[in-house]
Enzyme design. Structure first.
Site, PDB file in Angstrom:
ATOM      1  N   HIS A 163      -4.273  10.926   2.392  1.00  0.00           N
ATOM      2  CA  HIS A 163      -3.497  12.043   2.968  1.00  0.00           C
ATOM      3  C   HIS A 163      -3.877  13.394   2.370  1.00  0.00           C
ATOM      4  O   HIS A 163      -3.518  14.431   2.937  1.00  0.00           O
ATOM      5  CB  HIS A 163      -1.994  11.821   2.771  1.00  0.00           C
ATOM      6  CG  HIS A 163      -1.454  10.643   3.512  1.00  0.00           C
ATOM      7  ND1 HIS A 163      -1.568  10.507   4.870  1.00  0.00           N
ATOM      8  CD2 HIS A 163      -0.813   9.530   3.071  1.00  0.00           C
ATOM      9  CE1 HIS A 163      -1.025   9.356   5.253  1.00  0.00           C
ATOM     10  NE2 HIS A 163      -0.562   8.745   4.175  1.00  0.00           N
ATOM     11  N   ASP A 199      -5.370   1.808   6.659  1.00  0.00           N
ATOM     12  CA  ASP A 199      -3.993   1.980   6.199  1.00  0.00           C
ATOM     13  C   ASP A 199      -3.071   2.154   7.412  1.00  0.00           C
ATOM     14  O   ASP A 199      -3.489   2.621   8.472  1.00  0.00           O
ATOM     15  CB  ASP A 199      -3.912   3.218   5.298  1.00  0.00           C
ATOM     16  CG  ASP A 199      -2.577   3.387   4.601  1.00  0.00           C
ATOM     17  OD1 ASP A 199      -2.465   2.981   3.440  1.00  0.00           O
ATOM     18  OD2 ASP A 199      -1.629   3.935   5.237  1.00  0.00           O
ATOM     19  N   HIS A 201      -0.829   4.300   7.790  1.00  0.00           N
ATOM     20  CA  HIS A 201      -0.637   5.725   8.085  1.00  0.00           C
ATOM     21  C   HIS A 201      -1.982   6.400   8.382  1.00  0.00           C
ATOM     22  O   HIS A 201      -3.011   6.032   7.807  1.00  0.00           O
ATOM     23  CB  HIS A 201       0.015   6.427   6.887  1.00  0.00           C
ATOM     24  CG  HIS A 201       1.327   5.829   6.458  1.00  0.00           C
ATOM     25  ND1 HIS A 201       1.412   4.843   5.492  1.00  0.00           N
ATOM     26  CD2 HIS A 201       2.587   6.071   6.879  1.00  0.00           C
ATOM     27  CE1 HIS A 201       2.688   4.506   5.322  1.00  0.00           C
ATOM     28  NE2 HIS A 201       3.425   5.231   6.156  1.00  0.00           N
ATOM     29  N   ASP A 288      -0.333  -1.653   3.976  1.00  0.00           N
ATOM     30  CA  ASP A 288       1.033  -1.429   4.449  1.00  0.00           C
ATOM     31  C   ASP A 288       1.187  -1.772   5.927  1.00  0.00           C
ATOM     32  O   ASP A 288       2.253  -1.547   6.518  1.00  0.00           O
ATOM     33  CB  ASP A 288       1.510   0.004   4.154  1.00  0.00           C
ATOM     34  CG  ASP A 288       0.447   1.065   4.350  1.00  0.00           C
ATOM     35  OD1 ASP A 288      -0.644   0.744   4.868  1.00  0.00           O
ATOM     36  OD2 ASP A 288       0.711   2.226   3.978  1.00  0.00           O
TER      37      ASP A 288
HETATM   38  C1  OKP Z   1       1.108   6.866   1.921  1.00  0.00           C
HETATM   39  B1  OKP Z   1      -0.029   5.929   2.300  1.00  0.00           B
HETATM   40  C2  OKP Z   1      10.054   9.322   2.494  1.00  0.00           C
HETATM   41  C3  OKP Z   1       8.803   8.485   2.470  1.00  0.00           C
HETATM   42  C4  OKP Z   1       7.640   9.231   3.041  1.00  0.00           C
HETATM   43  C5  OKP Z   1       5.390   8.824   3.524  1.00  0.00           C
HETATM   44  C6  OKP Z   1       4.446   7.687   3.515  1.00  0.00           C
HETATM   45  C7  OKP Z   1       3.277   7.891   2.635  1.00  0.00           C
HETATM   46  C8  OKP Z   1       2.302   6.764   2.798  1.00  0.00           C
HETATM   47  N1  OKP Z   1      11.026   8.764   1.595  1.00  0.00           N
HETATM   48  N2  OKP Z   1       6.459   8.624   2.651  1.00  0.00           N
HETATM   49  O1  OKP Z   1      -0.621   6.208   3.547  1.00  0.00           O
HETATM   50  O2  OKP Z   1       0.305   4.533   2.263  1.00  0.00           O
HETATM   51 ZN    ZN Z   2      -0.018   4.099   4.213  1.00  0.00          ZN
END
Ligand code: OKP
Ligand code: ZN
Length: 349
Positions: A163, A199, A201, A288
């Protein structure tokens, strides 16, 4: 498999906003520890530590002023707020650049934290810089091993990186480990590098860094960004710009996606990479997508990961695998090992 790892990450454990409450982040030290322990238990792997952090290389994919800010942020926070608890205190931005306003440089630490970040899930604590720079060094060391002839290697990065944009942290990421690995491969002679991001996300940071470039292509399978973090970025019509036009490919999928449509998207990306004529591959390995992930909504199972690993290996490219997300901590080691087993063609029982 050669695995690059370090325990420096343990000093970084940030807080994240959960509603209006700050909680201990899902992105915890236990994540890397359980993966490390599981891989040690597999006996076939070789382990090594990272070389020292290469600030010049980080500055080739990030704004050097951003890298310098990350390094100085905790010290600046303590200077501004000397009563901060050195053990439990955390610095975090609370205000971001309003849409359509000019992106001008603030002069105070509170302003800078907002300027250089895009989410409130990512604080800076005493150990953050050491962990972040160590994680980036793991990525570079893994890439250098592959440039030197290892057919593939795994970097046990923590915190994750995909990210982190040219000049903003967020989504638990500070320096973009995958981008650093790809740039290292380029510097060591690879003509074109593919980065594939599996991933849950979208890897908005990696996309941002290589958006205008045709020497590093970026492909990602991830949750629909109308439903899921990082929102607004990761749509299928984002293909890159200028020289990079056509070298970015997003395959967003809806909540609830299981292995079948997920593999169709992977086949689309691997065909694309094959046709592009790449010399090396970087994999952003997020786990994830797992059905029991506490903050994600895909439905992949442990038995799916060897298939994914095997298909990625079938590209036949020198490959740098780097850990990104995965928050079902108890299953993270097993799922990571399952993917690496499939990649190496080890039959599981
Ligand atoms: C990171 B990676 C709010 C949670 C927000 C965003 C996800 C980050 C993911 N309590 N978190 O891509 O696994
Ligand atoms: Zn992620």
């Amino acid at each position: 498999m050669l695995i690059i790892t370090s325990d420096v990450h343990r000093a970084h454990h940030c807080l994240e906003l959960d509603g209006a409450t700050l909680i201990r982040s899902w992105e915890s030290p236990e994540r890397a520890d359980i993966v490390h322990r599981t891989l040690i238990g597999q006996a076939r792997h070789r382990f090594d530590g990272p070389a020292t952090f290469d600030v010049e290389l980080a500055g080739e994919v990030h704004d050097p002023a951003y890298v310098a800010f990350l390094q100085s942020a905790w010290g600046r926070w303590l200077a501004a707020y000397p009563d901060t608890d050195r053990e439990t205190g955390a610095a975090m931005g609370f205000a971001w650049t309003p849409a359509r306003s000019r992106r001008r440089m603030p002069s105070t630490i509170d302003g800078l934290l907002g300027h250089y970040s895009f989410a409130a899930d990512c604080s800076i604590v005493a150990g953050t810089w050491d962990a972040v720079s160590s994680s980036a060094a793991i990525a570079q060391t893994t890439a250098r091993a592959v440039s030197a002839g290892e057919p593939y290697a795994f970097g046990l990065c923590r915190p994750p990186g995909h990210h982190a944009t040219i000049d903003q942290f967020g989504g638990y990421c500070y320096l973009n480990n995958a981008a650093i690995a790809a740039q290292s491969l380029r510097n060591d002679g690879a003509g074109r590098v593919a980065v594939l991001d599996i991933d849950y996300h979208h890897g908005n940071g990696t996309q941002d860094i290589f958006w205008h470039r045709d020497d590093v292509l970026f492909g990602s399978i991830h949750a629909d960004p109308t439903q899921e973090f990082p929102w607004s970025v990761g749509h299928a019509d984002e293909i890159g710009a200028a020289a990079g036009s056509g070298w970015n490919r997003n395959r967003p999928l809806p909540w609830g996606t299981n292995i079948h449509p997920w593999l169709d998207a992977l086949d689309d990306l691997t065909t694309w990479v094959t046709n592009a004529g790449c010399d090396a591959l970087v994999l952003s390995v997020g786990l994830d997508t797992f059905v029991d992930d506490p903050i994600s909504r895909f439905a992949l199972h442990t038995g799916d990961y060897p298939i994914i690993g095997q298909r990625l290996r079938s590209l036949g490219l020198p490959t740098v695998l780097l850990l990104e997300g995965g928050y079902a901590t108890d299953a993270l080691g097993t799922n990571c090992a399952a993917l690496l087993d499939g990649f190496e063609g080890v039959t599981r029982r």
